[in-house]
Scaffold this active site. Structure first.
Site, PDB file in Angstrom:
ATOM      1  N   ASP A  78      -2.282  -7.784  -5.949  1.00 48.84           N
ATOM      2  CA  ASP A  78      -2.728  -6.634  -5.163  1.00 48.84           C
ATOM      3  C   ASP A  78      -3.209  -5.488  -6.049  1.00 48.84           C
ATOM      4  OD1 ASP A  78      -3.213  -5.237  -2.898  1.00 48.84           O
ATOM      5  OD2 ASP A  78      -1.123  -4.861  -2.355  1.00 48.84           O
ATOM      6  N   CYS A 102       0.819  -1.216   0.000  1.00 47.85           N
ATOM      7  CA  CYS A 102       0.000   0.000   0.000  1.00 47.85           C
ATOM      8  C   CYS A 102       0.855   1.271   0.000  1.00 47.85           C
ATOM      9  CB  CYS A 102      -0.960   0.018   1.185  1.00 47.85           C
ATOM     10  SG  CYS A 102      -1.249  -1.562   1.939  1.00 47.85           S
ATOM     11  N   HIS A 121      -4.700  -1.188  -5.331  1.00 46.58           N
ATOM     12  CA  HIS A 121      -5.275  -0.141  -4.491  1.00 46.58           C
ATOM     13  C   HIS A 121      -6.089   0.784  -5.382  1.00 46.58           C
ATOM     14  CE1 HIS A 121      -2.033  -1.777  -2.028  1.00 46.58           C
ATOM     15  NE2 HIS A 121      -2.907  -1.580  -1.068  1.00 46.58           N
TER      16      HIS A 121
HETATM   17  C1  TSB Z   1      -5.050  -6.379  -0.246  1.00 47.80           C
HETATM   18  N1  TSB Z   1      -2.833  -4.263   1.964  1.00 47.80           N
HETATM   19  C2  TSB Z   1      -3.756  -5.322   1.666  1.00 47.80           C
HETATM   20  C3  TSB Z   1      -3.829  -5.521   0.168  1.00 47.80           C
HETATM   21  O1  TSB Z   1      -3.908  -4.298  -0.493  1.00 47.80           O
HETATM   22  C4  TSB Z   1      -3.272  -6.599   2.363  1.00 47.80           C
HETATM   23  O2  TSB Z   1      -2.085  -6.838   2.453  1.00 47.80           O
HETATM   24  N2  TSB Z   1      -4.221  -7.400   2.831  1.00 47.80           N
HETATM   25  S1  TSB Z   1      -3.952  -8.775   3.590  1.00 47.80           S
HETATM   26  O3  TSB Z   1      -3.039  -8.591   4.675  1.00 47.80           O
HETATM   27  O4  TSB Z   1      -5.237  -9.304   3.933  1.00 47.80           O
HETATM   28  O5  TSB Z   1      -3.270  -9.760   2.588  1.00 47.80           O
HETATM   29  C5  TSB Z   1      -3.872 -10.020   1.344  1.00 47.80           C
HETATM   30  C6  TSB Z   1      -4.081 -11.501   1.129  1.00 47.80           C
HETATM   31  O6  TSB Z   1      -2.829 -12.185   1.198  1.00 47.80           O
HETATM   32  C7  TSB Z   1      -4.924 -12.202   2.186  1.00 47.80           C
HETATM   33  O7  TSB Z   1      -6.282 -12.046   1.890  1.00 47.80           O
HETATM   34  C8  TSB Z   1      -4.483 -13.653   2.036  1.00 47.80           C
HETATM   35  O8  TSB Z   1      -5.225 -14.292   1.015  1.00 47.80           O
HETATM   36  C9  TSB Z   1      -3.048 -13.526   1.566  1.00 47.80           C
HETATM   37  N3  TSB Z   1      -2.069 -13.849   2.639  1.00 47.80           N
HETATM   38  C10 TSB Z   1      -1.906 -13.192   3.800  1.00 47.80           C
HETATM   39  N4  TSB Z   1      -0.910 -13.732   4.520  1.00 47.80           N
HETATM   40  C11 TSB Z   1      -0.426 -14.765   3.798  1.00 47.80           C
HETATM   41  C12 TSB Z   1       0.609 -15.726   4.002  1.00 47.80           C
HETATM   42  N5  TSB Z   1       1.360 -15.702   5.091  1.00 47.80           N
HETATM   43  N6  TSB Z   1       0.834 -16.655   3.042  1.00 47.80           N
HETATM   44  C13 TSB Z   1       0.089 -16.667   1.917  1.00 47.80           C
HETATM   45  N7  TSB Z   1      -0.883 -15.790   1.668  1.00 47.80           N
HETATM   46  C14 TSB Z   1      -1.162 -14.853   2.591  1.00 47.80           C
HETATM   47 ZN    ZN Z   2      -3.055  -2.624   0.702  1.00 49.17          ZN
END
Ligand code: TSB
Ligand code: ZN
Length: 591
Positions: free
Chosen positions: A326, A277, A328
């Site tokens: 991702d 982000c 935004h």
């Molecule tokens: C969507 N900033 C937001 C982005 O813009 C974000 O990072 N969201 S998040 O923290 O929810 O992460 C996005 C997605 O990454 C989650 O919905 C999940 O599907 C995936 N994710 C999160 N952590 C892990 C992990 N440790 N290993 C694999 N996938 C993951």
């Molecule tokens: Zn984000």
């Protein structure tokens, strides 16, 4: 699978079985000390300190035998209530129980113990009445578990088991476990050479092998095209940022425990980024924007690093180095509903393309009473939350609400799925954010020529390529739809002496049409090669013999099917290309 924790009878039974396990372990390993033994969704476990002794998988049979012996004694399981002082006296040699007891507040809780024969354990209960009820159980596995889940503490041994009232129920449970093991993406990933791990690279840092890389590339192309058509602008940004960047975004204060530690290079202090982000905020801020330009959708297939507990990392599903699909989306407050609708529609569209049916939408909202936890703008929250609900209702998406689960900066929608093994995980996510654009001083000029602050939607449709691939592997059991399969066609010449030349001709034809293929030119029996092709889950197995060679045809068999079809070369090519272009799912293929 039935949720044992939530079933009153099974909960009791499994809880009592955990005590029986502890009793048996105490008989066999007199120095054993016990931490906690809770019931979980699929049975129970007990965390045990065995001093220097180590319990291995093969020792479980022996422990089971001892459990059977203890249970046969038909001992009543008796509850006593005692004072805190009595409890401290009773367990004075057991530092683990002392830890539990010393944290109990005497005035608020009755301290209870349960005794069966020579074994007494501190426990809230309830339990079954007599050990004879514990007949149909099985110990399943043993693993290490840090005391209180903290890697700084001693490693205890955790023994897992399950107990039912009847042998049939137990056997059914074991069958389902076996099935889940077969479907586990970690097994499929190994069998089909999709990814590997290596200690020299590190925990939670999988390496995508060529087969996995093909799948990932297909996923990238697929979602890139969808996003491009929806007006997304894709960027590439570095997977590090300075600590100051993350201080500006607020991650340094609120997300630090999930980040890798910082590193100094010359005068700059960097972190591996846990999220993209902040970078995308800077991209937006690089130019001036008018309300007419909004929404602006900045997308990236972006690598992130997160510190996940070592016990939590799991194959491709939970990793420490991940790639998010991702984006935004920068919108005016009026555009929230419309843009959110587009994201949810995209999620539904993608899930349909992949044939994903078992998932649930969770709408995380704020708890309006909790003023501390949430960004303070009542009007913004109320309007946004009702818009999100409206969209979900309009799209007829069933969802459940989780009050108080929203992030500090806004409400969010997550899609939850259940992996073959373990708890539910989030795949897609769409999070509204009122705050981040402020922290980065982002603006647009409205109709009246005034500066306004945009709202941001963070969204990831696949979540990460890692987690999505893990999920698709489990959904398909490794039999990917043709468009996604690492190898789409396996060509088997019936006899390499007579049919290899024709196999090569077909190979060239298909390669010229962009098909990913193998030729099995080994001098093995046809039946053997056919079985191998099935094992590798290749969607199309081509069998080329005299008939095919003489008539310039292609005979093929689909994965998992019995029938063989024959088509003229050109017809086969157009059929195959159509299946790939249309991303036809295996279940929809006519054989
Ligand atoms: C969507 N900033 C937001 C982005 O813009 C974000 O990072 N969201 S998040 O923290 O929810 O992460 C996005 C997605 O990454 C989650 O919905 C999940 O599907 C995936 N994710 C999160 N952590 C892990 C992990 N440790 N290993 C694999 N996938 C993951
Ligand atoms: Zn984000």
């Amino acid at each position: 699978m039935i949720n044992i924790k939530e079933n009153e009878r099974l909960n009791k039974l499994n809880h009592s079985c955990a005590h029986l396990l502890a009793q048996a372990v105490k008989h066999l390993y007199p120095n054993a000390k016990f931490w906690v033994g809770p019931v979980i969704e699929d049975g129970f476990y007990y965390d045990i300190d065995l001093g220097d002794a180590v319990i291995k998988e093969e020792d479980l049979v022996n422990i089971e035998k001892e459990m059977k012996k203890c249970a046969k004694d038909n001992k009543n399981i008796v509850r006593h209530e005692i004072s805190k002082q009595e409890a401290l006296d009773m367990f004075r040699d057991d530092p683990y129980k002392m830890d539990l007891i010393s944290r109990m507040d005497e005035s608020e809780v009755t301290i209870s113990c349960y005794t069966q024969g020579d074994f007494t354990d501190l426990c809230r209960g309830p339990h079954v009445e007599n050990t004879k009820e514990l007949k149909h159980f099985k110990l399943l596995k043993v693993s290490g578990a840090y005391w209180k889940g903290d890697a700084k503490n001693k490693m205890l041994q955790r023994i897992y088991g399950v107990c039912y009232d009847t042998e049939e129920e137990l056997q059914e449970h074991l069958r389902l476990l076996e099935e889940a093991k077969e479907r586990d993406h970690r097994k499929i990933g190994k069998d089909l050479d999709i990814f590997m791990s290596h200690d020299l690279v590190g925990k939670g840092m999988p390496l995508w092998l060529p087969n996995g890389a093909v799948i990932r590339k297909q996923l990238e192309n697929y979602i890139y095209e969808k996003e491009r058509k929806m007006g997304y602008l894709h960027v590439y940004t570095p997977c590090v940022g300075t600590v100051d960047l993350y201080k500006t975004s607020g991650h340094w204060d609120h997300y630090k425990e999930n980040m890798f530690p910082s590193m100094k290079v010359d005068e700059e202090e960097f972190v591996l980024r846990p999220m993209n982000c902040p970078h995308h905020m800077l991209v937006y801020g690089n130019t001036l924007h008018s309300y007419r330009d909004l929404p602006i959708r900045i997308g990236e297939f972006a690598t992130d690093f997160r510190y996940e507990a070592s016990g939590a990392v799991k194959g491709l599903e939970r990793v420490r180095c991940m790639c998010q699909n991702d984006a935004h989306l920068f919108v005016t407050p009026e555009q929230i509903g419309e843009e959110f609708k587009k994201v949810v529609s995209l999620i539904l569209d993608v899930y349909q393309d992949f044939g994903i049916e078992n998932y649930s939408f969770r709408l995380s909202l704020r708890d309006p009473e909790d003023k501390e936890k949430y960004f303070d703008d009542d009007k913004m929250w109320n309007e946004a939350e009702s818009k999100l609900r409206e969209v979900l209702n309009e799209l007829k998406v069933p969802y459940f609400e989780a009050i108080g689960e929203a992030a500090f900066y806004g409400p969010k929608l997550d899609v939850e799925v259940k992996p073959a093994v373990g708890n539910e995980v989030t795949l897609s996510t769409c999070q509204l954010d009122f705050l981040l654009p402020r922290r980065f001083d982002l603006t647009y000029i409205d109709k009246e020529g005034n500066k306004q602050i945009p709202v941001v939607l963070h969204r990831a449709i696949f979540g990460t390529f890692d987690r999505f691939t893990a999920f698709i592997m489990e959904e398909t059991k490794g039999a990917f739809p043709t468009w996604l399969a690492p190898t789409q066609v396996n060509i088997i010449p019936v006899n390499i002496e007579y049919h290899l030349e024709y196999a090569d001709e077909v190979k060239r034809l298909l390669e010229n049409n962009g098909i990913r293929l193998e030729v099995d030119a080994r001098n093995e029996k046809l039946g053997y090669k056919m079985r191998e092709s099935q094992k590798k889950k290749i969607p199309f197995t081509l069998i080329l013999g005299n008939n095919e060679r003489d008539h310039k045809t292609i005979s093929y068999r689909l994965h998992g099917r019995e029938e063989t079809q024959t088509l003229p070369q050109e017809e086969f090519v157009s059929y195959l290309k159509e299946i790939i272009d249309q991303k036809v799912l295996n279940k929809d293929l006519k054989s």
